[in-house]
Design a protein around this motif. Structure first.
Motif, short mmCIF file in Angstrom:
data_model
loop_
_atom_site.label_atom_id
_atom_site.label_comp_id
_atom_site.label_asym_id
_atom_site.label_seq_id
_atom_site.Cartn_x
_atom_site.Cartn_y
_atom_site.Cartn_z
N GLY A 2 0.79 -1.22 0.00
CA GLY A 2 0.00 0.00 0.00
C GLY A 2 0.82 1.26 0.00
N VAL A 250 -6.82 10.96 -2.60
CA VAL A 250 -7.62 10.07 -1.75
C VAL A 250 -9.08 10.51 -1.75
N ALA A 285 -3.97 1.46 -1.01
CA ALA A 285 -4.23 1.72 0.41
C ALA A 285 -5.69 1.52 0.74
N THR A 286 -6.58 1.95 -0.15
CA THR A 286 -8.02 1.81 0.09
C THR A 286 -8.43 0.35 0.11
N VAL A 292 -7.16 2.03 9.73
CA VAL A 292 -5.83 2.52 10.11
C VAL A 292 -5.51 2.16 11.55
N ARG A 440 -1.08 5.26 3.81
CA ARG A 440 -2.36 4.94 4.45
C ARG A 440 -2.32 5.16 5.95
#
Length: 534
Positions: A2, A250, A285-286, A292, A440
């Motif tokens: 990511g 993002v 990352a999504t 997180v 992320r």
């Protein structure tokens, strides 16, 4: 993992034999990405001057953005510096006890951790730029309440409010700057908040000295009111700086992100390629499938190593006693034998001067000699100065040295300690914390690091007078010296060198290395790590 997409750049600016990462990571690129070191200059017939001119223009733009994003740090520094003198006059005006002094001084750090923790989520929700503005507004409100406070309770309420604003500001500035800066100068630019903190401390000390002659019920109020002035300039800053292109991507605002990239890169083609890479990284990352905070509280081995390094260096930055020296330097100098208030406050101006000068030196050196050499010089130098200060205070307490000599040595030791702090662990702490985590996790991991920093700062500030009473000032600084010696070991074993590396290559330094300490994973070992991963 990511991370933002980019092939491993040439380490130390030279050529690289590292294998290409899969997919779009593997394509060659002649342009300088925001996270890459600069390649050798290329000659283009009739076009060289345009490329050089644009490169200089983009660098100046990033420089200006870094300065404006760091203005909130002046507020933290000013509060730290001015309170060291204010407390002398507040004590006489409001008749507060020693315990109330400790609470008033130390509570700022504890409350600011709430702002830092909230700042991570806030900056992800509303953006880096708006979080910078929010920090200034909250601090202004707190400073106004403190200035007009008729009692200790109202003064505490204003200080708590100011602490939340400072927490937002101290967390977001390094993250924002790291996300818009090129790797070749990321260390210098990300150090700007630290130099602004030191500038604020110096201004606070000068304010103490200039306004100390006013009546006791007015002087400390004027000193605190002056702190509102820097935050007003942040309104102008918000009109100048752009939003982080990573955050814009993002949020699905790729067009705006491209407009920002055109300002911080050297060509339109480069901006488009950077945008494609950031979009791919944001998509990765999504799709990671974990929140997180779950990833931070149940970290993988790689993230765990990052957390140990990032949180550990934040802890050592404060627990070695820097806030004790800054907040209580007048008290320390008074114990050493300085008697008049004007002499005490003038000595603190010298402390602020050394902090500011040496942080400027660190900004010049951090991208030239590297993070780790500065950390070695800093932690070893601080240890020596703390030992010298503890020994001097002990000898003065037992009448074993002439008073004039003891005072001179104590002042030199304090100035030396803040100088070594400012040339190394002061700025490098924030640089490291903002660059070692993947996209992320970056804002909320940096927020967690800032919270650790504020907790340790508050613990030192709120306990120093009590510890000094129990162990003596010499005993307290002996403890700080022992902790500072441990920080040398921590740097050697757990902090890798990140100079000139892309944010992606830095993540590789924390990869699989079973059985080997991060201290051994230096710049030359990155190729070994990548090959093992491949």
């Amino acid at each position: 993992m990511g991370i933002l997409g980019a092939e491993p750049a040439a380490l130390n600016g030279g050529s690289s034999n590292l294998p290409s990462l899969p997919g779009f990571f593997g394509r060659k690129n002649k342009y300088v990405r925001m996270d890459d070191v600069a390649p050798p200059p290329e000659e283009h017939e009739g076009g060289g001057a345009v490329r050089v001119g644009r490169s200089r223009s983009s660098t100046r733009y990033v420089f200006a953005c870094s300065v404006f994003a760091s203005l909130n740090s002046v507020l933290l520094g000013y509060d730290v510096g001015v309170m060291s003198g204010c407390i002398l006059f507040i004590q006489r005006d409001l008749h507060i006890t020693e315990v109330q002094q400790e609470v008033l001084v130390g509570c700022l750090s504890f409350v600011s951790l709430l702002g830092s923790l909230a700042g991570g989520r806030t900056s992800d929700a509303v953006g880096r730029k708006r979080t910078i503005g929010l920090a200034a507004v909250v601090f202004q409100a707190g400073a106004a309440v403190m200035t007009l406070a008729p009692s200790f309770r109202i003064l505490m309420a204003g200080r708590l409010l100011a602490g939340v604003g400072i927490g937002f500001g101290v967390m977001i500035a390094p993250v924002y700057i790291a996300e818009i800066s090129p790797a070749a100068s990321r260390g210098s630019f990300t150090s700007f908040p630290e130099i602004f903190i030191n500038l604020g401390i110096l201004l606070g000390y000068i304010s103490n000295y200039v306004f100390s002659g006013l009546p006791d019920h007015i002087n400390w109020r004027v000193m605190l009111a002056v702190g509102i002035v820097p935050s007003v300039s942040i309104v102008f800053a918000l009109l100048v700086i752009p939003e982080s292109p990573r955050w814009l991507v993002v949020q699905g605002r790729a067009g705006e992100a491209r407009a920002v990239l055109l300002k911080v890169t050297d060509s339109e083609e480069e901006a488009d390629e950077r945008l494609a890479e950031i979009e791919a990284a944001a998509a990765a990352a999504t799709g990671s499938g974990q929140t997180v905070w779950r990833e931070l509280t149940r970290p993988s081995p790689t993230i765990r190593r990052m957390l140990v390094t990032g949180l550990g260096i934040q802890c050592f930055q404060q627990i070695t006693g820097i806030d004790a020296l800054v907040y209580y330097s007048p008290t320390i100098f008074r114990d050493a034998g300085v008697t008049t208030e004007s002499q005490l406050l003038l000595a603190t101006v010298a402390v602020g001067f050394f902090k500011t000068v040496f942080i400027a030196l660190a900004i010049v050196l951090i991208d030239r000699v590297g993070r780790k050499p500065l950390l070695y010089v800093s932690t070893v130098g601080m240890t020596v100065c703390l030992v010298l200060l503890a020994a001097t205070l002990w000898l003065l307490a037992h009448g074993a040295v002439p008073k004039a000599l003891g005072v001179a040595v104590a002042v030199v030791a304090v100035c030396g300690d803040v100088a070594f702090f400012s040339v190394g662990i002061g700025p490098v702490c924030w640089v490291t914390s903002s660059e070692i985590f993947p996209l992320r996790l970056r804002s909320q991991a940096a927020a967690l690091g800032a919270a650790v920093n504020r907790v340790t700062s508050g613990t030192v500030a709120m306990s120093f007078l009590s510890v000094s009473r129990a162990l003596s000032a010499a005993g307290a600084f002996s403890v700080f010296a022992a902790i500072s010696a441990l920080s040398v070991v921590f740097v050697h074993r757990l902090v890798p060198e990140t100079k000139g590396k892309t944010l992606e290559e830095i993540e590789l330094l924390f990869g699989d290395g079973e059985g080997e300490s991060l201290g051994e994973v230096e710049l030359g070992d990155a190729e070994h790590l990548v090959r093992r991963k491949g």
